[in-house]
Design an enzyme around this catalytic site. Sequence first.
Site, mmCIF file in Angstrom:
data_model
loop_
_atom_site.group_PDB
_atom_site.id
_atom_site.type_symbol
_atom_site.label_atom_id
_atom_site.label_comp_id
_atom_site.label_asym_id
_atom_site.label_seq_id
_atom_site.Cartn_x
_atom_site.Cartn_y
_atom_site.Cartn_z
ATOM 1 N N TYR A 155 0.799 -1.140 -0.051
ATOM 2 C CA TYR A 155 -0.248 0.262 -0.021
ATOM 3 C C TYR A 155 0.768 1.565 -0.286
ATOM 4 O O TYR A 155 0.243 2.129 -0.474
ATOM 5 C CB TYR A 155 -1.010 0.060 1.656
ATOM 6 C CG TYR A 155 -2.236 0.487 0.986
ATOM 7 C CD1 TYR A 155 -3.101 0.800 -0.034
ATOM 8 C CD2 TYR A 155 -2.763 1.383 2.086
ATOM 9 C CE1 TYR A 155 -4.823 1.348 0.196
ATOM 10 C CE2 TYR A 155 -3.267 2.198 1.652
ATOM 11 C CZ TYR A 155 -4.460 2.468 0.668
ATOM 12 O OH TYR A 155 -5.970 3.066 0.712
ATOM 13 N N LYS A 162 -3.439 7.929 2.894
ATOM 14 C CA LYS A 162 -4.428 8.012 3.980
ATOM 15 C C LYS A 162 -4.376 8.764 4.996
ATOM 16 O O LYS A 162 -4.936 9.381 6.049
ATOM 17 C CB LYS A 162 -4.770 6.650 4.001
ATOM 18 C CG LYS A 162 -5.233 5.766 2.195
ATOM 19 C CD LYS A 162 -6.688 6.888 1.857
ATOM 20 C CE LYS A 162 -7.115 6.086 0.443
ATOM 21 N NZ LYS A 162 -8.819 7.431 0.660
HETATM 22 N N1 LIG Z 1 -12.125 -0.438 -2.601
HETATM 23 C C1 LIG Z 1 -11.614 -0.444 -1.061
HETATM 24 O O1 LIG Z 1 -11.415 -1.302 -0.820
HETATM 25 C C2 LIG Z 1 -11.774 0.692 -0.013
HETATM 26 C C3 LIG Z 1 -11.827 0.700 0.738
HETATM 27 C C4 LIG Z 1 -11.234 2.443 1.977
HETATM 28 C C5 LIG Z 1 -10.805 3.322 0.883
HETATM 29 N N2 LIG Z 1 -11.457 3.420 -0.370
HETATM 30 C C6 LIG Z 1 -11.142 4.677 -0.911
HETATM 31 O O2 LIG Z 1 -12.498 4.529 -1.563
HETATM 32 C C7 LIG Z 1 -12.126 6.214 -2.417
HETATM 33 C C8 LIG Z 1 -13.476 5.652 -4.006
HETATM 34 O O3 LIG Z 1 -12.950 4.601 -4.511
HETATM 35 P P1 LIG Z 1 -13.424 3.064 -4.422
HETATM 36 O O4 LIG Z 1 -12.351 1.806 -4.159
HETATM 37 O O5 LIG Z 1 -14.921 3.127 -4.858
HETATM 38 O O6 LIG Z 1 -12.197 2.919 -6.099
HETATM 39 P P2 LIG Z 1 -12.898 3.687 -7.972
HETATM 40 O O7 LIG Z 1 -11.889 3.456 -8.652
HETATM 41 O O8 LIG Z 1 -14.264 3.537 -7.105
HETATM 42 O O9 LIG Z 1 -12.970 5.276 -7.413
HETATM 43 C C9 LIG Z 1 -11.625 6.031 -7.615
HETATM 44 C C10 LIG Z 1 -12.353 7.381 -7.946
HETATM 45 O O10 LIG Z 1 -11.146 8.207 -7.516
HETATM 46 C C11 LIG Z 1 -11.132 9.030 -9.030
HETATM 47 N N3 LIG Z 1 -10.186 9.891 -9.369
HETATM 48 C C12 LIG Z 1 -8.827 9.304 -9.270
HETATM 49 N N4 LIG Z 1 -8.324 10.922 -9.539
HETATM 50 C C13 LIG Z 1 -8.968 11.961 -9.781
HETATM 51 C C14 LIG Z 1 -8.855 13.525 -9.602
HETATM 52 N N5 LIG Z 1 -7.487 13.834 -9.762
HETATM 53 N N6 LIG Z 1 -9.463 14.156 -10.495
HETATM 54 C C15 LIG Z 1 -11.231 13.282 -9.848
HETATM 55 N N7 LIG Z 1 -11.545 12.258 -9.216
HETATM 56 C C16 LIG Z 1 -10.050 11.536 -9.430
HETATM 57 C C17 LIG Z 1 -11.651 8.443 -10.220
HETATM 58 O O11 LIG Z 1 -12.277 8.666 -11.160
HETATM 59 C C18 LIG Z 1 -12.737 7.155 -9.810
HETATM 60 O O12 LIG Z 1 -14.086 7.219 -9.195
HETATM 61 C C19 LIG Z 1 -10.728 6.468 -2.439
HETATM 62 O O13 LIG Z 1 -10.277 7.438 -2.030
HETATM 63 C C20 LIG Z 1 -10.649 4.904 -2.497
HETATM 64 O O14 LIG Z 1 -9.244 5.123 -1.604
HETATM 65 C C21 LIG Z 1 -11.623 2.193 -1.311
#
Ligand SMILES: NC(=O)c1ccc[n+]([C@@H]2O[C@H](COP(=O)([O-])OP(=O)(O)OC[C@H]3O[C@@H](n4cnc5c(N)ncnc54)[C@H](O)[C@@H]3O)[C@@H](O)[C@H]2O)c1
Length: 260
Positions: A155, A162
């Site tokens: 990570y 984060k």
């Molecule tokens: N999936 C997991 O296991 C998990 C767990 C904890 C936290 N998260 C967090 O949840 C959030 C959403 O991620 P997700 O897992 O739904 O995946 P996802 O890939 O669906 O979403 C990530 C989003 O970030 C956007 N993004 C990236 N660069 C960008 C920029 N410069 N401007 C605007 N948007 C931008 C992308 O367009 C995408 O929509 C993230 O912050 C991720 O770290 C995810």
Amino acid sequence: MLLEGKRLVITGVLTDDSIAWHTARVAQEQGAEVVLTGFGRGLRLTERAANRLPTVPDVLELDINDLAHMDALVANLAARWDGVDGALHAIAYAPDDALGGNFLHTPAESAATAFLTSAFSYKTLAAGLRGLMRRAGGGALVTLDFDNRQAWPGYDWMGVSKSALESVTRYLARDLGPDHIRVNAVSAGPLVTVAAKSIPGFRRFQEVWRARAPLGWDIRNPVPVALMVAVLLSDWAPATSGEVVHVDGGFHAVAASETG
Ligand SMILES: NC(=O)c1ccc[n+]([C@@H]2O[C@H](COP(=O)([O-])OP(=O)(O)OC[C@H]3O[C@@H](n4cnc5c(N)ncnc54)[C@H](O)[C@@H]3O)[C@@H](O)[C@H]2O)c1
């Protein structure tokens, strides 16, 4: 309904697996009016995912690192609504060389990119929406976190980002509290999304969660996370700010289980 009449901005919808997509669905079902933002080449995918929501919302372009996009978003929102009641920040990105065990060799630029897009960007969104949220008499901001109190395999600089995001949450809570804007984070367990698939070794996270989370954990069910985001965006968390709420099946509370 929990979010009756709320005007919400939901970033981070890429597909209908996105945590933000499920949040938008729950929000609409609970009475909110929603605008989505989409980014770069993913914008088309965001529009496709938007078509699968109960009510098809408008999708506005937002590269969170492009201040002209932020200004255009604010102008668009000001023209359609008197104010904004809340927003979800669901944005993260780290270059490949900032992930996957390359920690000691990651160039500063790649670590800085991860920080800028994944942590500093919460400030960018909050500062951009502040005027419209003040006009609404206050509101709530929520971001999506992954618990980084301990180091994870692979990570790397996303983990560091984060940790920074949690700190950004607290400083925003400090500075926006006087405007009656609550600022919180939801720390989610691992879920299968496009972003998650880009983390090398992500499968390992899933294995330990399955073995250890006291409540169990379904990596294909983002709904519990979406429900908590909805609560934090609602009027039912009126005195909660600067908080990191774990929605992870209780994983963070236990150091080990019989099996993992
Ligand atoms: N999936 C997991 O296991 C998990 C767990 C904890 C936290 N998260 C967090 O949840 C959030 C959403 O991620 P997700 O897992 O739904 O995946 P996802 O890939 O669906 O979403 C990530 C989003 O970030 C956007 N993004 C990236 N660069 C960008 C920029 N410069 N401007 C605007 N948007 C931008 C992308 O367009 C995408 O929509 C993230 O912050 C991720 O770290 C995810």
